[in-house]
Design a protein around this motif. Structure first.
Motif, PDB file in Angstrom:
ATOM      1  N   PRO A   1       6.204   8.376  -4.065  1.00 16.75           N
ATOM      2  CA  PRO A   1       6.145   7.701  -2.771  1.00 16.75           C
ATOM      3  C   PRO A   1       6.727   7.992  -1.838  1.00 16.75           C
ATOM      4  N   SER A   2       7.811   8.659  -1.822  1.00 19.26           N
ATOM      5  CA  SER A   2       8.439   9.309  -0.480  1.00 19.26           C
ATOM      6  C   SER A   2       7.548  10.073   0.408  1.00 19.26           C
ATOM      7  N   LEU A   3       6.574  10.383  -0.323  1.00 19.67           N
ATOM      8  CA  LEU A   3       5.650  11.107   0.679  1.00 19.67           C
ATOM      9  C   LEU A   3       5.315  10.364   1.781  1.00 19.67           C
ATOM     10  N   PHE A   4       4.958   8.994   1.515  1.00 20.99           N
ATOM     11  CA  PHE A   4       4.567   8.197   2.622  1.00 20.99           C
ATOM     12  C   PHE A   4       5.731   7.894   3.791  1.00 20.99           C
ATOM     13  N   SER A   5       5.292   7.796   4.863  1.00 21.90           N
ATOM     14  CA  SER A   5       6.218   7.234   5.904  1.00 21.90           C
ATOM     15  C   SER A   5       6.978   6.041   5.593  1.00 21.90           C
ATOM     16  N   ALA A   6       8.110   6.038   6.301  1.00 21.58           N
ATOM     17  CA  ALA A   6       8.980   4.674   6.382  1.00 21.58           C
ATOM     18  C   ALA A   6       8.144   3.892   7.145  1.00 21.58           C
ATOM     19  N   ASP A   7       7.331   3.875   7.977  1.00 17.80           N
ATOM     20  CA  ASP A   7       6.523   2.777   8.730  1.00 17.80           C
ATOM     21  C   ASP A   7       5.401   2.359   7.610  1.00 17.80           C
ATOM     22  N   ALA A   8       4.827   3.106   6.749  1.00 18.05           N
ATOM     23  CA  ALA A   8       3.576   2.668   5.817  1.00 18.05           C
ATOM     24  C   ALA A   8       4.562   1.899   4.822  1.00 18.05           C
ATOM     25  N   ILE A   9       5.687   2.284   4.395  1.00 19.99           N
ATOM     26  CA  ILE A   9       6.215   1.572   3.301  1.00 19.99           C
ATOM     27  C   ILE A   9       6.834   0.265   3.880  1.00 19.99           C
ATOM     28  N   GLY A  10       7.144   0.182   4.953  1.00 20.65           N
ATOM     29  CA  GLY A  10       7.537  -1.101   5.957  1.00 20.65           C
ATOM     30  C   GLY A  10       6.348  -2.009   5.941  1.00 20.65           C
ATOM     31  N   ARG A  11       5.183  -1.413   6.248  1.00 19.56           N
ATOM     32  CA  ARG A  11       3.937  -2.449   6.551  1.00 19.56           C
ATOM     33  C   ARG A  11       3.678  -3.081   5.239  1.00 19.56           C
ATOM     34  N   ILE A  12       3.764  -2.315   3.981  1.00 18.47           N
ATOM     35  CA  ILE A  12       3.434  -2.766   2.649  1.00 18.47           C
ATOM     36  C   ILE A  12       4.368  -3.979   2.351  1.00 18.47           C
ATOM     37  N   LEU A  13       5.616  -3.677   2.637  1.00 17.34           N
ATOM     38  CA  LEU A  13       6.684  -4.627   2.193  1.00 17.34           C
ATOM     39  C   LEU A  13       6.380  -5.963   3.176  1.00 17.34           C
ATOM     40  N   GLU A  14       6.012  -5.957   4.481  1.00 21.81           N
ATOM     41  CA  GLU A  14       5.463  -6.950   5.287  1.00 21.81           C
ATOM     42  C   GLU A  14       4.502  -7.822   4.748  1.00 21.81           C
ATOM     43  N   ALA A  15       3.687  -7.290   4.321  1.00 25.20           N
ATOM     44  CA  ALA A  15       2.329  -7.683   3.661  1.00 25.20           C
ATOM     45  C   ALA A  15       2.860  -8.540   2.253  1.00 25.20           C
ATOM     46  N   ALA A  16       3.568  -7.984   1.485  1.00 21.71           N
ATOM     47  CA  ALA A  16       4.010  -8.472   0.290  1.00 21.71           C
ATOM     48  C   ALA A  16       4.809  -9.892   0.655  1.00 21.71           C
ATOM     49  N   GLU A  17       5.565  -9.736   1.459  1.00 24.83           N
ATOM     50  CA  GLU A  17       6.346 -11.127   2.023  1.00 24.83           C
ATOM     51  C   GLU A  17       5.665 -11.902   2.394  1.00 24.83           C
ATOM     52  N   ARG A  18       4.558 -11.616   3.208  1.00 22.10           N
ATOM     53  CA  ARG A  18       3.742 -12.666   3.872  1.00 22.10           C
ATOM     54  C   ARG A  18       2.749 -13.132   2.754  1.00 22.10           C
ATOM     55  N   ILE A  19       2.178 -12.494   1.789  1.00 15.73           N
ATOM     56  CA  ILE A  19       1.102 -12.888   0.974  1.00 15.73           C
ATOM     57  C   ILE A  19       1.958 -13.615  -0.111  1.00 15.73           C
ATOM     58  N   ILE A  20       2.838 -13.087  -0.773  1.00 18.75           N
ATOM     59  CA  ILE A  20       3.631 -13.665  -1.868  1.00 18.75           C
ATOM     60  C   ILE A  20       4.910 -14.510  -1.576  1.00 18.75           C
ATOM     61  N   GLY A  21       5.594 -13.698  -0.906  1.00 17.70           N
ATOM     62  CA  GLY A  21       6.937 -14.118  -0.623  1.00 17.70           C
ATOM     63  C   GLY A  21       8.231 -13.491  -1.618  1.00 17.70           C
ATOM     64  N   PHE A  22       9.486 -13.526  -0.969  1.00 12.66           N
ATOM     65  CA  PHE A  22      10.336 -12.778  -1.575  1.00 12.66           C
ATOM     66  C   PHE A  22      11.537 -13.739  -1.974  1.00 12.66           C
ATOM     67  N   GLU A  23      12.066 -13.712  -3.183  1.00 16.66           N
ATOM     68  CA  GLU A  23      13.434 -14.383  -3.486  1.00 16.66           C
ATOM     69  C   GLU A  23      14.430 -13.794  -2.636  1.00 16.66           C
ATOM     70  N   ASP A  24      15.444 -14.608  -2.083  1.00 13.14           N
ATOM     71  CA  ASP A  24      16.522 -14.088  -1.363  1.00 13.14           C
ATOM     72  C   ASP A  24      17.143 -13.006  -1.859  1.00 13.14           C
ATOM     73  N   ASP A  25      17.185 -12.502  -2.949  1.00 17.08           N
ATOM     74  CA  ASP A  25      18.019 -11.485  -3.652  1.00 17.08           C
ATOM     75  C   ASP A  25      16.999 -10.498  -4.142  1.00 17.08           C
ATOM     76  N   ILE A  26      16.141 -10.240  -3.665  1.00 21.86           N
ATOM     77  CA  ILE A  26      14.802  -9.304  -4.058  1.00 21.86           C
ATOM     78  C   ILE A  26      15.320  -7.641  -4.294  1.00 21.86           C
ATOM     79  N   GLU A  27      15.066  -7.253  -5.386  1.00 19.73           N
ATOM     80  CA  GLU A  27      15.334  -5.779  -5.459  1.00 19.73           C
ATOM     81  C   GLU A  27      14.249  -4.952  -5.288  1.00 19.73           C
ATOM     82  N   ILE A  28      14.204  -4.051  -4.271  1.00 18.91           N
ATOM     83  CA  ILE A  28      12.971  -3.320  -3.846  1.00 18.91           C
ATOM     84  C   ILE A  28      13.554  -1.716  -4.038  1.00 18.91           C
ATOM     85  N   THR A  29      12.883  -1.103  -5.148  1.00 20.88           N
ATOM     86  CA  THR A  29      13.018   0.387  -5.395  1.00 20.88           C
ATOM     87  C   THR A  29      12.123   1.242  -4.914  1.00 20.88           C
ATOM     88  N   LEU A  30      12.417   2.300  -4.434  1.00 27.55           N
ATOM     89  CA  LEU A  30      11.360   3.194  -4.105  1.00 27.55           C
ATOM     90  C   LEU A  30      11.914   4.371  -4.794  1.00 27.55           C
TER      91      LEU A  30
END
Length: 388
Positions: free
Chosen positions: A71-100
């Motif tokens: 996964p670290s072959l992807f740019s930080a911008d791409a990882i950020g866009r994926i996370l933004e979509a996940a938060e928008r579509i599903i939503g995050f718990e306040d203490d979410i763990e995000i591993t790469l």
């Protein structure tokens, strides 16, 4: 039968490309020589998640894991866009763990700060060994010096929750070399160490041309002395191959406690509970990256075109499925989880559980679903009692 309850929900995101396929790897990973189709893949992942979102059934995500591939072959911008979509579509718990997952190569290290700024709060670095000879034998593209630099770079980037992936029982590895790798890892003070023995899997280069591996006595010595070394350094074993002196891997614990997870990306698997239908299902996505990307060509869709298969976990199989996961935990899990997450009464574990308890292999199930120390050593024997 008991009523199924909705467990916590995680998200697995598969990035299938690597710089080079390792000879021991049986994961869905593909060598990519030309430029990665990063933007197309981010769009595909977003659509994949959108069409799977009804399976969340109102739950927010407790953890996200970017696995691969690399996964670290992807740019930080791409990882950020994926996370933004996940938060928008599903939503995050306040203490979410995000591993790469990240490789120690210089190219990936340069992006660590960007990953942290994008929202990744746990880094899992695939060290495997600090010894150059062993790394070469494993087909890794980094050396021991790069591995050490990666750990320092991760700290400077602001990561305070780091896992190191480390293997033992490597080709021609001595007892001393295996323990030296572990001591070096401990000296860097990661919060978590995943320490496991190299196994030769089908459909790998090593399977077709097996390397010379250490003998059984050496393997046993490395395992026993390594465990003692980790414990003495304050790392507590909480799963077959996981040690922590900081936070446990929340994403993996959710797997082991038979929680739910969505899987998006080429070849990703998911496991979902559907209480309204009294069902637990597994589903998986198209494995080949090119076919996965091609599935999303065309107009908007109402059904997920990347789903390659879906099947229920039938009621008679649910007990064994639960145990295959939960008994990997050294402390087991709360007894109530068995009924909540399988829909079965606790008595469904009888008569095998009673017999295993009499042999000193498992705990009283009314107190906890777990093995004794002896049972953990002979875990296969415990599980075979439930295998048809």
């Amino acid at each position: 039968m008991s009523a199924l309850c909705l467990p916590p929900l995680s998200l697995y995101i598969h990035i299938p490309w690597c710089v080079r396929k390792c000879p021991y790897c049986d994961f869905n990973s593909h060598q990519r020589d030309e430029q990665l189709p990063e933007d197309d893949y981010v769009r595909a992942l977003t659509q994949d998640l959108r069409l799977d979102s009804e399976l969340a059934q109102g739950r927010r995500l407790t953890s996200i894991f970017f696995g691969g591939g690399t996964p670290s072959l992807f740019s930080a911008d791409a990882i950020g866009r994926i996370l933004e979509a996940a938060e928008r579509i599903i939503g995050f718990e306040d203490d979410i763990e995000i591993t790469l997952e990240a490789n120690p190569g210089t190219f990936e290290q340069d992006k660590f700060s960007g990953f942290r700024a994008a929202g990744v709060n746990r880094l899992s670095i695939g060290i495997q060994s600090f010894a150059d000879a062993q790394l070469k034998a494993l087909g890794r593209i980094h050396d021991g010096a790069a591995a050490k630099r990666a750990l320092a770079t991760a700290r400077r980037a602001g990561f305070d929750n780091i896992n190191l992936d480390l293997m033992h029982g490597l080709p021609e590895q001595s007892r001393a070399a295996g323990l030296q790798d572990l001591t070096t890892a401990i000296d860097f003070g990661p919060e978590h160490i995943s320490w496991y023995q190299l196994t030769i899997e089908p459909n790998t280069v090593f399977y077709n041309a097996p390397p010379e591996l250490p003998g059984e006595d050496t393997l046993a010595d490395i395992q026993d002395e390594g465990h003692d070394t980790l414990e003495a350094a304050g790392y507590r074993r909480y799963e077959v191959s996981a040690y922590a002196r900081g936070p446990r891997a929340r994403h993996n614990v959710n797997y082991w406690e038979f929680g739910d997870y969505l899987g998006i990306g080429a070849g990703a698997h998911g496991k979902l509970t559907l209480p309204a239908n009294d069902e637990i299902i597994r589903q998986w996505k198209t494995r080949q990256p090119e076919r996965y990307l091609a599935a999303w060509q065309g107009p908007g869709r109402f059904a997920n075109p990347a789903i390659a298969g879906r099947e229920p976990i039938e009621v008679p199989a649910r007990g064994l499925e639960f145990l295959l996961n939960a008994l990997r935990l050294t402390d087991g899990c709360e007894s109530a989880l068995f009924s909540e997450r399988t829909g079965l009464a606790l008595s469904a574990l009888n008569p095998q559980w009673v017999q295993l308890q009499q042999r000193g292999l498992v705990l009283p199930k009314e107190r906890r679903i777990g093995t004794t120390a002896l049972g953990m050593r002979f875990l296969n024997d415990v599980l075979e009692a439930y295998t048809p």
